[in-house]
Design a protein around this motif. Structure first.
Motif, short mmCIF file in Angstrom:
data_model
loop_
_atom_site.label_atom_id
_atom_site.label_comp_id
_atom_site.label_asym_id
_atom_site.label_seq_id
_atom_site.Cartn_x
_atom_site.Cartn_y
_atom_site.Cartn_z
N ILE A 1 10.99 -4.06 -8.71
CA ILE A 1 11.84 -2.98 -7.87
C ILE A 1 11.45 -2.90 -6.51
O ILE A 1 12.13 -3.45 -5.69
N VAL A 2 10.17 -3.11 -6.05
CA VAL A 2 9.65 -3.30 -4.76
C VAL A 2 10.15 -4.62 -4.16
O VAL A 2 10.71 -4.66 -3.02
N ASP A 3 9.80 -5.82 -4.94
CA ASP A 3 10.08 -6.92 -4.50
C ASP A 3 11.81 -7.17 -4.21
O ASP A 3 12.14 -7.59 -2.98
N CYS A 4 12.53 -6.25 -5.13
CA CYS A 4 13.79 -6.51 -4.70
C CYS A 4 14.56 -5.78 -3.71
O CYS A 4 15.28 -6.08 -2.71
N TRP A 5 13.64 -4.66 -3.38
CA TRP A 5 13.75 -3.80 -2.38
C TRP A 5 13.65 -4.50 -0.77
O TRP A 5 14.24 -4.40 -0.02
N LEU B 1 3.24 1.73 -12.06
CA LEU B 1 2.07 0.83 -11.80
C LEU B 1 1.06 1.03 -12.84
O LEU B 1 0.10 0.28 -13.15
N SER B 2 0.99 2.31 -13.63
CA SER B 2 -0.32 2.66 -14.45
C SER B 2 -0.36 2.37 -15.74
O SER B 2 -1.30 2.54 -16.62
N HIS B 3 0.71 1.58 -16.05
CA HIS B 3 0.94 1.26 -17.74
C HIS B 3 1.43 -0.07 -17.88
O HIS B 3 2.19 -0.75 -17.26
N LYS B 4 0.81 -0.66 -18.71
CA LYS B 4 1.15 -2.21 -19.18
C LYS B 4 2.71 -2.64 -19.27
O LYS B 4 3.03 -3.66 -18.85
N ASP B 5 3.36 -1.57 -19.85
CA ASP B 5 4.92 -1.87 -20.05
C ASP B 5 5.69 -1.61 -18.93
O ASP B 5 6.83 -2.00 -18.84
N THR B 6 5.17 -0.95 -17.95
CA THR B 6 6.22 -0.63 -16.80
C THR B 6 5.67 -1.05 -15.51
O THR B 6 6.23 -1.05 -14.60
N ALA B 7 4.45 -1.83 -15.21
CA ALA B 7 3.98 -2.12 -14.10
C ALA B 7 4.90 -3.32 -13.55
O ALA B 7 5.08 -3.35 -12.40
N LEU C 1 0.70 -1.20 0.14
CA LEU C 1 0.06 0.05 -0.18
C LEU C 1 0.72 1.35 0.15
O LEU C 1 0.63 2.02 -0.66
N THR C 2 1.90 1.33 0.74
CA THR C 2 2.89 2.39 0.92
C THR C 2 3.43 2.96 -0.34
O THR C 2 3.39 3.84 -0.87
N TRP C 3 4.10 1.46 -1.05
CA TRP C 3 4.73 1.65 -2.44
C TRP C 3 3.76 2.34 -3.37
O TRP C 3 4.11 2.97 -4.32
N ARG C 4 2.39 1.65 -3.35
CA ARG C 4 1.29 2.02 -4.23
C ARG C 4 1.09 3.73 -4.28
O ARG C 4 1.04 4.47 -5.28
N PHE C 5 1.25 4.25 -2.94
CA PHE C 5 1.12 5.74 -3.06
C PHE C 5 2.33 6.43 -3.44
O PHE C 5 2.20 7.40 -4.08
N ILE C 6 3.44 5.77 -3.14
CA ILE C 6 4.67 6.49 -3.53
C ILE C 6 4.74 6.48 -5.25
O ILE C 6 5.20 7.42 -5.66
N PHE C 7 4.06 5.49 -5.75
CA PHE C 7 4.22 5.19 -7.48
C PHE C 7 2.97 5.87 -7.92
O PHE C 7 2.72 5.67 -9.19
N LEU D 1 2.09 -8.91 -2.65
CA LEU D 1 2.72 -7.84 -3.43
C LEU D 1 1.90 -7.59 -4.61
O LEU D 1 1.43 -6.61 -5.04
N ASN D 2 1.67 -8.39 -5.27
CA ASN D 2 1.06 -8.62 -6.65
C ASN D 2 -0.61 -8.02 -6.29
O ASN D 2 -0.96 -7.14 -7.33
N PHE D 3 -0.94 -8.89 -5.37
CA PHE D 3 -2.35 -8.30 -5.19
C PHE D 3 -2.66 -7.02 -4.69
O PHE D 3 -3.49 -6.28 -5.33
N ILE D 4 -1.98 -6.59 -3.65
CA ILE D 4 -2.26 -4.96 -3.20
C ILE D 4 -1.83 -3.99 -4.27
O ILE D 4 -2.49 -3.13 -4.32
N MET D 5 -0.79 -4.41 -4.96
CA MET D 5 -0.08 -3.17 -5.74
C MET D 5 -0.89 -3.15 -7.09
O MET D 5 -1.14 -2.12 -7.84
N THR D 6 -1.35 -4.15 -7.78
CA THR D 6 -1.92 -4.06 -9.16
C THR D 6 -3.03 -4.98 -9.43
O THR D 6 -3.57 -5.00 -10.24
N LYS D 7 -3.43 -5.84 -8.58
CA LYS D 7 -4.29 -7.14 -8.59
C LYS D 7 -4.10 -7.62 -10.16
O LYS D 7 -5.32 -7.95 -10.60
N GLY D 8 -3.00 -7.74 -10.64
CA GLY D 8 -2.70 -8.36 -11.92
C GLY D 8 -2.83 -7.16 -13.28
O GLY D 8 -2.49 -7.73 -14.32
N GLY D 9 -3.27 -6.07 -12.97
CA GLY D 9 -3.35 -5.01 -13.92
C GLY D 9 -2.28 -4.23 -14.10
O GLY D 9 -1.16 -4.49 -13.51
N PRO D 10 -2.42 -3.19 -15.09
CA PRO D 10 -3.24 -3.02 -16.06
C PRO D 10 -3.78 -3.95 -17.05
O PRO D 10 -2.73 -4.72 -17.47
N GLY D 11 -4.94 -4.12 -17.34
CA GLY D 11 -5.28 -5.43 -18.02
C GLY D 11 -4.72 -6.68 -17.39
O GLY D 11 -5.16 -6.68 -16.52
#
Lengths: 326, 460
Positions: free
Chosen positions: A189-193, A177-183, A148-154, A258-268
Motif C-alpha cells: 500500500i505504501v509503495d503504491c501510494w 505491519l505486525s502480522h506475517k499475513d498482512t505485513a 517512519l511516518t507510515w510505521r507510526f500510522i500503521f 521502505l522494507n528496511f525502515i518499516m519491517t526489516k524483513g519481519g515479522p519472522g
C-alpha cells in the motif's frame, strides 16, 4: 595508413564524408582527434573502473571466499560453497519468491492506477495544474522519512490507520505491519501510494505528446471511451509504457529502504525481500555469502532488463514495419 | 578521515533536541561542580562514537560539561548513530582500520570480534598509574563484565584490559506492580507461572496487553531465546570451557524455550512479533503492555518525563525452568568503552574514559556528580555503589542490583557470538511467527551455528 573503426566514427566535415587520409597532416589531425576523444572519455572510464568494475570484480572474488567481518584471520577461498549454501537456504528462496511477488503486484497496481490517474489528469478541468503538482509530492519524500511516518500510522494499537478503521468505520482493528499475513500487503500500500503518481505523470506526458490531429481524427471517426484508449492511446504511448514499466520493475526488485525502515524483513521472514536479506547477511558478518547473494540478484535484474529491452526493441521494430507497410 | 560522520549543521530534529537537553542537564549540574584539580596542561581533540539515545550518547553529552571543567583545553566531540546500525558500523569502521574515532562505546558481545580485528588497545599501561582507583573499579562492577578486561588474545591467558564500562545492564522481569497487586498475583518465578500470569492480566479489549518482548528477527529474538535457554540450564555449546564447540541449541532446553516464547505470544501486544527494544519500551511507557518476564528494558521507564507509569514499573529476576538444572540466570549486557588501535590522542582519550568510570569516591579522584549526570540523562550504571545510592528512586537500579549476582555472560566470548545470535534469532522469529515449526527452527539454528563455527576453524 590503417583506419580503425573508432576513426571511422569520428565527426566528418560539413562538406560530407572525409576523404581518405593522404599525407602526414591528415594523419596528425586524426591522431589528435583520437587523443582528444580518449582524454574526454578518461574521467568517465576511471570513475567507472573505480566505482563499478573494480567493486564488481572484488565482490566476485569475495563471493568465493569465507571472509567474516568479525574475524579476518579465518578468511579463505571456498569455491562455489557460498552459492551452494544459498541454493539450499529456505530464506534465499523465500526472499526471491517475495521479491518477484512484490515486483509483479506493486508494478501491476501502479501501472493500472497510474494509467487511470493519467487519464483523469489529462482532462481539461479546473485545478488540473494544481492537482498535478500535488500528486507528485509523495515521489519527492525521502523513503526513510516516509517509512517512519507510515510505521507510526500503521501502529496496531495507537496508530492513525486503526483509529480510522475502528472509530471511523466501526470495524475490527487490523494487524497491518505486525502480522506475517498482512505485513507485505501493508508495505505494498505504501509503495503504491508513493510511486503511482510517478507512473501517472510519465504516462500523462506520453498522452499529451499525442498529436492533436490524431485525437481530432479519432473524434471525427467517433472513436470514444474505452476504444479511444485501447486503439489510439495505448498503441501510441507503448514505448513510454514499456520504459516506465522497466523503471518500476527494476526499482521494485531492488526495494530496500521502505522494507528496511518499516519491517526489516519481519515479522519472522514474512517481508524479507532480496536487498534486506542481503543486508542482514552483511549485518551478521558473512561478507562472502553477501557478495554471492548480491551477484545472484544482479543476474536476476539483468534477466528482467534483457527481457524488457528485447520486448521493447521487437515492439518498436514491428511498429516501424507496420508504418512502412501503410 | 576525522569527522566523517558529523551531523548536518543547523537542522532541528527531535534527536538534536534530546541531545541538547542532555547537554543542558549536564551543564546545570556543572554549575555546582567544583573540580578538585584542573588539568589545563592537557589539550587536543577526542572524538567519541556511541549509539544514540538517552542511555549511551546522551549520557556522554551530559558528562561533557563536567569534563570540560576539569580539562578546559580538551575538545570533546560525541558522535552517534542509532543502536541498530551502530553495532555493525563500528565493526565495519574497525575492519577498515578507520582513524575517525579516539574512543568508541560498543556492546560487550562484540569485544572478542574487535580483538580478532586487532582493533583493541591494551588499557593496562594507562591504568597502571591509577592502580588504587582501578582496584576499586574492579570490586565495584559485576564480575561478569571481566571478560572485557580479559579479552582472550589468541589462546593465551590472562588476556588484557580492553575496555571499561560505566554502563551496565541485565535482562530482567518488568512488571506493572499496580496491575499485579490488583490481580493478586505475585511476580512469577517459573516460566509456566509467567504464562499463567500473562493469561490472567491480558485485557486486549481495553488495549492492555499482558505481554511484550522484542521478537524482531535477528539478534533481538536471539536474546529472548538464549535468555530462556540459559534459565532452563541449556547453553550454546556442549562444553565451551573444555573446547567442545558442538552446538546444543536443538535440545530439550531449546524446545522448552521456544515453546514458552510461542505460548507467551498469545497474550502479546501486536507489535511484539516484530519489535526491537525501542518499540517494547514505548508500549510499556504508554501503558498498553503490562509485563515482560524477560527483557532488557530501560531505566527511563522510571523517568516521569518518559512514562506516566514511572512509579508502577518494577523489575525483578527473570523466571527459571522447572528442571533441576534450571535457575534464575539473567543475561548480562552493557557497553564498554575502548580506544581503537587507529585512534589518536591516547592519554587524553584515556583520561576521558577514566573520568566516565571514576565512581563516587573522591579520595580516588571520583565525584558523585559524574554518575548523577549519567543517571539524569537516562543512563544506567555498572558500578554497584552508585546503583545502591539511586536504588530507592529507581526500581530499575534495584532490579539490576538483584540481577548482577546471578547474571551470566550474554554470549560466548568468541568473535562469532553476534553472528550466532543473529542466525538463531532468525530461526526463533520464524518459529514464533509460525513460519516454521519449533522442531525445524531448532534444527536449522543448530545447523547454522555449526556452519559458523566450522567456517572459523573450530572443528579443524
Amino acid at each position: 595508413m590503417t583506419t580503425t573503426s573508432g576513426e571511422a566514427r569520428l565527426p566528418t566535415s560539413a562538406a560530407g564524408p572525409a576523404a581518405p587520409s593522404k599525407g602526414p597532416r591528415a594523419g596528425a589531425v586524426a591522431r589528435e582527434r583520437r587523443r582528444n576523444a580518449y582524454i574526454l572519455l578518461a574521467p568517465c572510464v576511471v570513475v567507472l573502473i573505480v566505482l563499478a568494475i573494480y567493486p564488481m570484480f572484488f565482490s566476485g572474488v569475495l563471493s568465493f571466499r569465507v571472509d567474516p567481518l568479525y574475524n579476518p584471520n579465518v578468511a579463505r577461498f571456498i569455491g562455489w560453497r557460498n552459492y551452494d549454501d544459498l541454493f539450499h537456504d529456505f530464506r534465499f528462496w523465500q526472499s526471491i519468491r517475495l521479491t518477484v511477488l512484490w515486483a509483479l503486484i506493486v508494478v501491476t497496481i501502479q501501472m493500472v492506477l497510474g494509467f487511470f490517474l493519467a487519464i483523469l489528469l489529462d482532462r481539461k478541468m479546473r485545478g488540473a495544474g494544481l492537482l498535478r503538482s500535488l500528486i507528485i509530492i509523495p515521489v519527492f519524500i525521502s523513503p526513510i522519512a516516509m517509512g517512519l511516518t507510515w510505521r507510526f500510522i500503521f501502529e496496531p494499537v495507537a496508530g492513525l490507520a486503526n483509529w480510522i478503521v475502528s472509530k471511523g468505520l466501526g470495524l475490527e482493528k487490523y494487524s497491518w505491519l505486525s502480522h506475517k499475513d498482512t505485513a507485505l500487503s501493508t508495505l505494498m500500500i505504501v509503495d503504491c501510494w508513493q510511486w503511482t503518481p510517478f507512473v501517472a505523470l510519465i504516462l500523462l506526458a506520453g498522452m499529451q505528446s499525442i498529436s492533436t490531429e490524431i485525437t481530432e481524427a479519432a473524434r471525427l471517426d467517433r472513436i470514444r471511451g474505452t476504444a479511444y484508449y485501447t486503439r489510439i492511446v495505448i498503441p501510441l504511448i507503448r514505448p513510454v509504457i514499456l520504459v516506465v514499466l522497466l523503471l518500476r520493475l527494476v526499482d521494485s526488485i531492488r526495494i530496500f529502504d521502505l522494507n528496511f525502515i518499516m519491517t526489516k524483513g519481519g515479522p519472522g521472514s514474512s517481508t524479507l525481500m532480496a536487498s534486506v536479506y542481503d543486508y542482514t547477511i552483511f549485518e551478521q558478518g558473512h561478507l562472502g555469502l553477501m557478495a554471492a547473494y548480491g551477484f545472484l540478484i544482479l543476474i536476476l535484474i539483468n534477466i528482467v532488463v534483457a527481457i524488457f529491452l528485447n520486448t521493447l526493441y521487437r515492439a518498436e521494430k514491428a511498429a516501424r514495419l507496420a508504418d512502412a507497410k501503410n | 578521515m576525522k569527522g566523517i560522520v558529523h551531523h548536518r549543521k543547523g537542522a532541528l530534529t527531535r534527536r538534536r533536541m534530546m541531545q541538547a537537553s542532555a547537554a543542558a542537564a549536564g551543564a546545570a549540574l556543572a554549575v555546582d561542580f567544583v573540580p578538585k584539580e584542573v588539568h589545563a596542561d592537557v589539550g587536543g581533540t577526542i572524538v567519541h562514537f556511541a549509539s544514540s539515545g538517552k542511555r549511551l550518547a546522551n549520557s556522554l553529552r551530559a558528562v561533557k560539561p563536567l569534563f570540560d571543567k576539569v580539562f578546559p583545553n580538551v575538545t570533546l566531540e560525541v558522535v552517534s548513530k542509532p543502536m541498530s546500525d551502530a553495532l555493525t558500523q563500528i565493526n565495519t569502521y574497525m575492519r577498515s582500520k578507520s582513524d575517525a574515532f579516539d574512543v568508541i562505546t560498543q556492546d560487550h558481545a562484540q569485544f572478542a570480534a574487535l580483538d580478532a580485528m586487532g582493533a583493541l588497545t591494551d588499557l593496562g599501561p594507562y591504568i597502571d598509574p591509577s592502580s588504587d582507583w582501578f582496584k576499586d573499579y574492579e570490586e565495584d562492577v559485576p564480575e561478569r563484565y571481566r571478560h572485557m578486561w580479559n579479552v582472550p588474545k589468541g589462546t593465551s591467558p590472562p588476556g588484557y584490559i580492553a575496555a571499561l564500562a560505566p554502563d551496565g545492564n541485565a535482562m530482567m522481569t518488568f512488571y506493572r506492580k499496580d496491575v499485579f497487586e490488583k490481580a493478586g498475583i505475585k511476580v512469577p518465578t517459573t516460566w509456566d507461572d509467567a504464562v499463567e500470569a500473562a493469561k490472567e492480566i491480558h485485557d486486549p479489549e481495553h488495549e492492555r496487553y499482558a505481554y511484550c518482548a522484542a521478537m524482531a528477527r535477528s539478534f533481538w529474538a536471539g536474546y529472548q531465546f538464549f535468555g530462556i535457554l540459559r534459565s532452563w540450564g541449556g547453553d550454546y555449546f556442549a562444553d565451551e570451557a573444555n573446547g567442545d564447540w558442538t552446538p546444543t541449541i536443538d535440545s530439550e532446553e531449546g524446545y522448552q524455550s521456544l515453546r514458552i516464547l510461542t505460548e507467551l505470544q498469545k497474550y502479546a501486544h501486536p507489535v511484539s512479533l516484530n519489535a526491537g527494544e525501542d518499540e517494547v519500551n514505548r508500549v510499556f511507557a504508554q501503558g498498553n503492555a503490562l509485563y515482560s518476564p524477560l527483557t532488557w528494558g530501560t531505566a527511563t521507564l522510571n523517568d516521569p518525563t518518559y512514562s506516566e507509569f514511572h512509579q508502577d514499573w518494577h523489575m525483578d529476576l527473570t523466571p527459571k525452568g522447572t528442571t533441576p538444572k534450571s535457575d534464575h540466570r539473567a543475561l548480562a549486557g552493557g557497553f564498554g568503552q575502548f580506544m581503537p588501535t587507529w585512534g589518536g590522542n591516547r592519554e587524553t582519550a584515556f583520561a576521558w574514559i577514566k573520568f566516565l568510570n571514576s565512581g563516587d569516591r573522591t579520595e580516588l579522584g571520583g565525584d558523585p556528580a559524574i554518575a548523577d549526570a549519567i543517571v539524569g540523562a537516562g543512563g544506567q550504571l555498572s558500578r554497584r555503589s552508585t546503583l545502591s545510592r539511586w536504588a530507592d528512586r529507581k526500581p530499575f537500579f534495584n532490579g539490576l542490583l538483584k540481577a548482577y549476582p546471578v547474571a551470566v555472560v550474554n554470549a560466548p566470548v568468541i568473535p562469532e557470538a553476534y553472528a550466532i545470535m543473529g542466525a538463531v534469532g532468525e530461526e526463533v522469529a520464524d518459529a514464533v511467527n509460525e513460519i516454521k515449526s519449533i522442531e525445524d527452527a531448532l534444527k536449522d539454528a543448530n545447523r547454522r551455528t555449526q556452519r559458523i563455527m566450522e567456517d572459523s576453524g573450530y572443528y579443524d
